[in-house]
Write a protein that holds these residues in place. Structure first.
Motif, short mmCIF file in Angstrom:
data_model
loop_
_atom_site.label_atom_id
_atom_site.label_comp_id
_atom_site.label_asym_id
_atom_site.label_seq_id
_atom_site.Cartn_x
_atom_site.Cartn_y
_atom_site.Cartn_z
N ARG A 215 0.83 -1.20 0.00
CA ARG A 215 0.00 0.00 0.00
C ARG A 215 0.86 1.23 0.00
NH1 ARG A 215 -3.15 -2.53 4.92
NH2 ARG A 215 -1.00 -2.85 5.41
N ARG A 216 0.38 2.24 -0.65
CA ARG A 216 1.07 3.52 -0.66
C ARG A 216 0.84 4.20 0.68
NH1 ARG A 216 1.37 7.49 -5.52
NH2 ARG A 216 3.00 6.01 -5.85
N PRO A 217 1.89 4.76 1.32
CA PRO A 217 1.70 5.44 2.60
C PRO A 217 0.73 6.61 2.48
CG PRO A 217 4.03 5.12 2.14
CD PRO A 217 3.28 4.75 0.90
N GLN A 218 -0.17 6.71 3.41
CA GLN A 218 -1.13 7.80 3.45
C GLN A 218 -0.82 8.67 4.66
OE1 GLN A 218 -3.61 8.14 1.11
NE2 GLN A 218 -2.68 6.38 0.09
N ARG A 219 -0.88 9.95 4.49
CA ARG A 219 -0.59 10.85 5.61
C ARG A 219 -1.49 10.56 6.81
NH1 ARG A 219 2.74 15.10 5.02
NH2 ARG A 219 3.37 15.62 2.93
N SER A 220 -2.77 10.36 6.57
CA SER A 220 -3.69 10.11 7.68
C SER A 220 -3.37 8.79 8.38
CB SER A 220 -5.14 10.12 7.20
OG SER A 220 -5.33 9.11 6.23
N THR A 221 -2.86 7.81 7.62
CA THR A 221 -2.49 6.52 8.20
C THR A 221 -1.29 6.67 9.12
OG1 THR A 221 -3.26 5.41 6.23
CG2 THR A 221 -1.83 4.14 7.66
N LEU A 222 -0.35 7.51 8.73
CA LEU A 222 0.88 7.66 9.50
C LEU A 222 0.70 8.59 10.71
CD1 LEU A 222 3.53 7.98 6.66
CD2 LEU A 222 2.96 5.98 8.02
N PHE A 223 -0.33 9.42 10.71
CA PHE A 223 -0.46 10.43 11.74
C PHE A 223 -0.35 9.90 13.17
CE2 PHE A 223 -2.96 12.95 14.71
CZ PHE A 223 -2.20 14.10 14.70
N PRO A 224 -1.04 8.81 13.55
CA PRO A 224 -0.93 8.37 14.95
C PRO A 224 0.50 8.00 15.34
CG PRO A 224 -2.67 7.18 13.81
CD PRO A 224 -1.93 7.98 12.78
N TYR A 225 1.28 7.52 14.38
CA TYR A 225 2.64 7.10 14.69
C TYR A 225 3.60 8.28 14.75
CZ TYR A 225 0.70 2.60 13.47
OH TYR A 225 -0.08 1.49 13.42
N THR A 226 3.37 9.28 13.93
CA THR A 226 4.33 10.37 13.87
C THR A 226 4.37 11.17 15.16
OG1 THR A 226 2.69 11.75 12.77
CG2 THR A 226 4.27 10.58 11.37
N THR A 227 3.35 11.06 15.98
CA THR A 227 3.43 11.73 17.27
C THR A 227 4.51 11.10 18.14
OG1 THR A 227 1.68 10.33 18.19
CG2 THR A 227 1.01 12.43 17.23
N LEU A 228 4.89 9.84 17.82
CA LEU A 228 5.96 9.17 18.56
C LEU A 228 7.34 9.63 18.11
CD1 LEU A 228 4.58 5.53 18.43
CD2 LEU A 228 4.46 7.12 20.35
N PHE A 229 7.41 10.20 16.92
CA PHE A 229 8.69 10.57 16.34
C PHE A 229 8.82 12.09 16.26
CE2 PHE A 229 9.27 6.27 15.43
CZ PHE A 229 8.11 5.77 14.86
N ARG A 230 10.03 12.53 16.33
CA ARG A 230 10.26 13.97 16.29
C ARG A 230 10.29 14.52 14.86
NH1 ARG A 230 10.82 15.54 21.35
NH2 ARG A 230 12.03 14.31 22.78
N SER A 231 10.58 13.67 13.90
CA SER A 231 10.74 14.15 12.54
C SER A 231 9.82 13.41 11.57
CB SER A 231 12.20 14.00 12.11
OG SER A 231 12.35 14.40 10.78
N LYS A 232 8.63 13.94 11.37
CA LYS A 232 7.69 13.31 10.46
C LYS A 232 8.25 13.18 9.04
CE LYS A 232 2.91 13.54 8.88
NZ LYS A 232 3.27 12.95 7.63
N PRO A 233 8.91 14.20 8.49
CA PRO A 233 9.45 14.03 7.13
C PRO A 233 10.45 12.87 7.04
CG PRO A 233 9.42 16.35 7.72
CD PRO A 233 9.07 15.57 8.97
N LEU A 234 11.22 12.66 8.07
CA LEU A 234 12.18 11.55 8.07
C LEU A 234 11.46 10.21 8.06
CD1 LEU A 234 15.12 10.59 8.29
CD2 LEU A 234 14.84 10.68 10.77
#
Length: 108
Positions: free
Chosen positions: A3-22
């Motif tokens: 599946r192609r990554p979707q921004r909304s799919t990644l959102f809950p996880y990116t709060t765990l990381f400091r660098s969303k673009p990374l």
């Protein structure tokens, strides 16, 4: 299926990381690996991904990979299957960070 990554799919996880673009770039690169494998081996499926290196120690990364790509994901332990001299022990934590060093030490 990949599946192609979707921004909304990644959102809950990116709060765990400091660098969303990374993290987004990491997912895109990993997706490219899945696409390449699928193109080279169309009758095979990736069922398990081992993450190694210090990136594998990021909180939430194992679950992110498993959820994003629909595969089992685990931290790779480079010391599995190795024997040590008496009195020498493998590190008890952060073993994934030693993957490159162990691999280089195994070169003859």
């Amino acid at each position: 299926m990949i599946r192609r990554p979707q921004r909304s799919t990644l959102f809950p996880y990116t709060t765990l990381f400091r660098s969303k673009p990374l993290i987004d770039q990491f997912i895109r690169e990993l997706n490219g690996g899945f696409v390449f494998f699928r193109d080279q081996y169309p009758n095979q499926r990736v069922n398990l991904v081992y993450l190694t290196g210090e990136g594998a120690l990021m909180p939430g990364i194992i679950r992110l990979i498993a959820d994003q790509f629909g595969v089992e994901a685990q931290r790779g332990d480079p010391f599995t299957g190795l024997s040590f001299n008496k009195g020498v022990e493998a590190p008890s934590s952060s073993t994934a960070a030693f993957s490159v060093a162990v691999g280089l030490a195994m070169i003859k």
